[in-house]
Design a protein around this motif. Sequence first.
Motif, PDB file in Angstrom:
ATOM      1  N   ILE A   1       0.827  -1.211   0.000  1.00  0.00           N
ATOM      2  CA  ILE A   1       0.000   0.000   0.000  1.00  0.00           C
ATOM      3  C   ILE A   1       0.859   1.258   0.000  1.00  0.00           C
ATOM      4  N   PHE A   2       1.895   1.266   0.830  1.00  0.00           N
ATOM      5  CA  PHE A   2       2.696   2.482   0.940  1.00  0.00           C
ATOM      6  C   PHE A   2       3.705   2.618  -0.201  1.00  0.00           C
ATOM      7  N   THR A   3       3.831   1.588  -1.008  1.00  0.00           N
ATOM      8  CA  THR A   3       4.545   1.762  -2.274  1.00  0.00           C
ATOM      9  C   THR A   3       3.754   2.710  -3.170  1.00  0.00           C
ATOM     10  N   TYR A   4       2.424   2.493  -3.224  1.00  0.00           N
ATOM     11  CA  TYR A   4       1.560   3.402  -3.988  1.00  0.00           C
ATOM     12  C   TYR A   4       1.549   4.797  -3.358  1.00  0.00           C
ATOM     13  N   PHE A   5       1.532   4.840  -2.032  1.00  0.00           N
ATOM     14  CA  PHE A   5       1.556   6.129  -1.332  1.00  0.00           C
ATOM     15  C   PHE A   5       2.792   6.934  -1.738  1.00  0.00           C
ATOM     16  N   GLY A   6       3.942   6.268  -1.776  1.00  0.00           N
ATOM     17  CA  GLY A   6       5.178   6.939  -2.172  1.00  0.00           C
ATOM     18  C   GLY A   6       5.113   7.488  -3.588  1.00  0.00           C
ATOM     19  N   ILE A   7       4.443   6.749  -4.467  1.00  0.00           N
ATOM     20  CA  ILE A   7       4.286   7.214  -5.855  1.00  0.00           C
ATOM     21  C   ILE A   7       3.433   8.483  -5.901  1.00  0.00           C
ATOM     22  N   TYR A   8       2.307   8.475  -5.149  1.00  0.00           N
ATOM     23  CA  TYR A   8       1.434   9.647  -5.131  1.00  0.00           C
ATOM     24  C   TYR A   8       2.139  10.862  -4.545  1.00  0.00           C
ATOM     25  N   ILE A   9       2.900  10.648  -3.477  1.00  0.00           N
ATOM     26  CA  ILE A   9       3.628  11.761  -2.845  1.00  0.00           C
ATOM     27  C   ILE A   9       4.651  12.348  -3.816  1.00  0.00           C
ATOM     28  N   THR A  10       5.364  11.473  -4.494  1.00  0.00           N
ATOM     29  CA  THR A  10       6.366  11.938  -5.464  1.00  0.00           C
ATOM     30  C   THR A  10       5.716  12.721  -6.604  1.00  0.00           C
ATOM     31  N   ASP A  11       4.469  12.350  -6.932  1.00  0.00           N
ATOM     32  CA  ASP A  11       3.752  13.043  -8.012  1.00  0.00           C
ATOM     33  C   ASP A  11       3.122  14.359  -7.557  1.00  0.00           C
ATOM     34  N   GLY A  12       3.311  14.718  -6.270  1.00  0.00           N
ATOM     35  CA  GLY A  12       2.834  16.014  -5.810  1.00  0.00           C
ATOM     36  C   GLY A  12       1.573  15.999  -4.983  1.00  0.00           C
TER      37      GLY A  12
ATOM     38  N   SER B   1       7.778   9.500   9.769  1.00  0.00           N
ATOM     39  CA  SER B   1       8.286  10.299   8.643  1.00  0.00           C
ATOM     40  C   SER B   1       7.127  10.834   7.807  1.00  0.00           C
ATOM     41  N   VAL B   2       6.035  10.075   7.707  1.00  0.00           N
ATOM     42  CA  VAL B   2       4.841  10.556   7.003  1.00  0.00           C
ATOM     43  C   VAL B   2       4.266  11.765   7.733  1.00  0.00           C
TER      44      VAL B   2
ATOM     45  N   GLY C   1      11.401  18.226  -0.340  1.00  0.00           N
ATOM     46  CA  GLY C   1      12.213  17.126  -0.831  1.00  0.00           C
ATOM     47  C   GLY C   1      12.919  16.353   0.256  1.00  0.00           C
ATOM     48  N   VAL C   2      13.368  17.040   1.340  1.00  0.00           N
ATOM     49  CA  VAL C   2      14.110  16.361   2.394  1.00  0.00           C
ATOM     50  C   VAL C   2      13.241  15.332   3.100  1.00  0.00           C
ATOM     51  N   TYR C   3      11.962  15.631   3.274  1.00  0.00           N
ATOM     52  CA  TYR C   3      11.084  14.704   3.967  1.00  0.00           C
ATOM     53  C   TYR C   3      10.643  13.551   3.066  1.00  0.00           C
ATOM     54  N   ILE C   4      10.519  13.842   1.789  1.00  0.00           N
ATOM     55  CA  ILE C   4      10.224  12.763   0.845  1.00  0.00           C
ATOM     56  C   ILE C   4      11.395  11.778   0.804  1.00  0.00           C
ATOM     57  N   ARG C   5      12.606  12.304   0.772  1.00  0.00           N
ATOM     58  CA  ARG C   5      13.792  11.441   0.740  1.00  0.00           C
ATOM     59  C   ARG C   5      13.918  10.630   2.030  1.00  0.00           C
ATOM     60  N   GLN C   6      13.547  11.272   3.146  1.00  0.00           N
ATOM     61  CA  GLN C   6      13.591  10.547   4.419  1.00  0.00           C
ATOM     62  C   GLN C   6      12.604   9.390   4.414  1.00  0.00           C
ATOM     63  N   PHE C   7      11.393   9.663   3.919  1.00  0.00           N
ATOM     64  CA  PHE C   7      10.384   8.598   3.811  1.00  0.00           C
ATOM     65  C   PHE C   7      10.870   7.496   2.881  1.00  0.00           C
ATOM     66  N   GLN C   8      11.401   7.862   1.726  1.00  0.00           N
ATOM     67  CA  GLN C   8      11.858   6.874   0.751  1.00  0.00           C
ATOM     68  C   GLN C   8      12.978   6.005   1.324  1.00  0.00           C
ATOM     69  N   LYS C   9      13.864   6.609   2.101  1.00  0.00           N
ATOM     70  CA  LYS C   9      14.968   5.861   2.694  1.00  0.00           C
ATOM     71  C   LYS C   9      14.458   4.851   3.719  1.00  0.00           C
ATOM     72  N   LEU C  10      13.592   5.300   4.626  1.00  0.00           N
ATOM     73  CA  LEU C  10      13.057   4.418   5.661  1.00  0.00           C
ATOM     74  C   LEU C  10      12.168   3.337   5.058  1.00  0.00           C
ATOM     75  N   PHE C  11      11.311   3.753   4.129  1.00  0.00           N
ATOM     76  CA  PHE C  11      10.398   2.785   3.520  1.00  0.00           C
ATOM     77  C   PHE C  11      11.161   1.800   2.642  1.00  0.00           C
ATOM     78  N   GLY C  12      12.184   2.276   1.933  1.00  0.00           N
ATOM     79  CA  GLY C  12      12.985   1.384   1.102  1.00  0.00           C
ATOM     80  C   GLY C  12      13.675   0.314   1.938  1.00  0.00           C
ATOM     81  N   LYS C  13      14.160   0.698   3.110  1.00  0.00           N
ATOM     82  CA  LYS C  13      14.802  -0.267   4.011  1.00  0.00           C
ATOM     83  C   LYS C  13      13.796  -1.309   4.489  1.00  0.00           C
TER      84      LYS C  13
END
Length: 222
Positions: free
Chosen positions: A82-93, A149-150, A160-172
């Motif tokens: 689910i949060f893979t899709y969330f990350g996509i939506y966040i990246t899209d603005g 982080s969300v 951008g800094v918070y998106i990158r933080q989310f992506q790093k934690l979620f990617g792990k």
Amino acid sequence: MKHLKENMAFLGLSWKKELLLFAVIVFAFMGIIAFMVILRGLDFVVIFPVMGLLGFTFFYFSRYGQMRRAKMEALNREFVNIFTYFGIYITDGFTVYNALEKVKDYCSEDFLPKMEGLLRGIDEDKSVEPYVRFAAHFEDISVKEVMLSVYQMVDEGAGGVYIRQFQKLFGKLSDTRHAMDAAKRLSRLDTLAFLPLAGSGLAMLSLTMSIMEIMGGLMDVL
């Protein structure tokens, strides 16, 4: 006993109904044992239903813990999806709230109430508390880190800094989950490879006991 009740409650099962079902099955086993005693007497053949009853009792009550772990694993796996899709939506603005609304379309029946509870909590409470409550549904501590982080995206802006933080934690978290799933698939394959050997062993045991019974009958005749 308390732990058993907690597992049943987590699974949405009735304590009384589960015990009633167990009692019915036990009485059926006892009836089989009594019938074999009447038919064959108290010889070692009775050991099969007795062992079956003991094995069933262990399996019946241990399965609730296994079912709970399986459900938790499914929830953790779905969180990643689910949060893979969330990350996509966040990246899209999309904003955090709108992204959470969007991913509801991908939630299962078990996951959807939790997501709706998170959104209701955000409507009522602008603090971090709704995110913490949502994370409490999952046993993996990494989920709490991701949800914090969300919240930071909402509280301090989705820069951008918070998106990158989310992506790093979620990617792990995602990488860890995929590695665990791969290890479990390999473990299941190893178990399947062992089953033929276990079946052969049980067949040999049954054959040996049958031969012993026949020999015992011959000795009685002689």
